[in-house]
Design an enzyme around this catalytic site. Structure first.
Site: not given
Ligand code: G3P
Length: 224
Positions: A86
């Site tokens: 990533k």
């Molecule tokens: O991995 C990226 C994404 O899933 C981040 O999620 O919940 O931190 O906005 P969040």
């Protein structure tokens, strides 16, 4: 729909790997840091649970293209199998993506908030682009609409890059993305459970059990 789990919680990964049609696991530096444990042991434990055939997405900690490539090669060597690095969108990330394409290492371009970022990532050779749905909703954007626009633009250009929608806070956001033709989502185990739950389903199952037991008691089909 490709369902991926967005966590480094080994118990949650074990559970979902057993009970759901799980295609893999995504992590990011915040998710890894939350586990407060040895990095290599953690990601190798995840690989051991899901096996070589399921996708493991691990985010680079580097910011310069050559270093991102170096880290991606190390991650691929150590984690093997279906591996994707990533990389947050940016100039260095695009350069690294083009270099990694040559090396045959899959890239998931992450921290995507606009269709323009997604399209550029796809053209650089990313296998997945990861738009952050809930973080857009949080600032009065419409995360699912952005996902829909990315899906349609990638289709218009005949790209084989897939949309991996991320950052969900509820099942409705996932449902909307699915109805917009989003190829894949990465969610928590809680959302995974919510996606298959319904009180009417619970009531239907309770009714079947009550009616059966009323006639056959504790016997099951295996007992006849
Ligand atoms: O991995 C990226 C994404 O899933 C981040 O999620 O919940 O931190 O906005 P969040």
């Amino acid at each position: 729909m490709i369902y991926i789990l967005d966590t480094a919680d080994l118990a949650a990964i074990k559970h979902c790997n057993e009970f759901y049609p799980l295609a893999g696991v995504t992590t990011n530096p915040s998710i890894i840091a939350k586990a407060k444990t040895d990095f290599w042991k953690l990601v190798k434990d995840i690989r051991a649970i899901i096996g070589e055939d399921k996708m493991l997405h691990v985010q680079t900690t580097q910011t310069e293209a050559e270093k991102i490539v170096e880290e991606a090669k190390l991650l691929k060597k150590e984690l093997g199998g279906e591996f994707y690095v990533k990389i947050p969108i940016g100039e260095e990330g695009l350069k690294a993506t083009m270099m990694l394409k040559e090396l045959g290492i899959g890239v998931t371009m992450t921290a995507i908030f606009t269709p323009a970022q997604a399209l550029m990532s796809a053209m650089a050779g990313a296998s997945f682009v990861a738009p952050y749905v809930n973080r857009l909703d949080n600032i009065l954007g419409d995360g699912c609409e952005v996902v829909a626009e990315i899906v349609s633009q990638l289709e218009n250009y005949g790209s084989d890059c897939k949309v991996l929608a991320a950052s969900f806070k509820n099942a409705e956001q996932v449902h909307k993305c699915a109805s917009y033709g989003c190829h894949s989502v990465t969610v928590t185990d809680d959302i995974m459970k919510t996606l298959i739950s319904h009180p009417m389903t619970d009531a239907a199952i309770a009714g079947f059990e009550k009616d059966w037991k009323g006639v056959y008691g504790d016997k099951t089909i295996l007992d006849f």
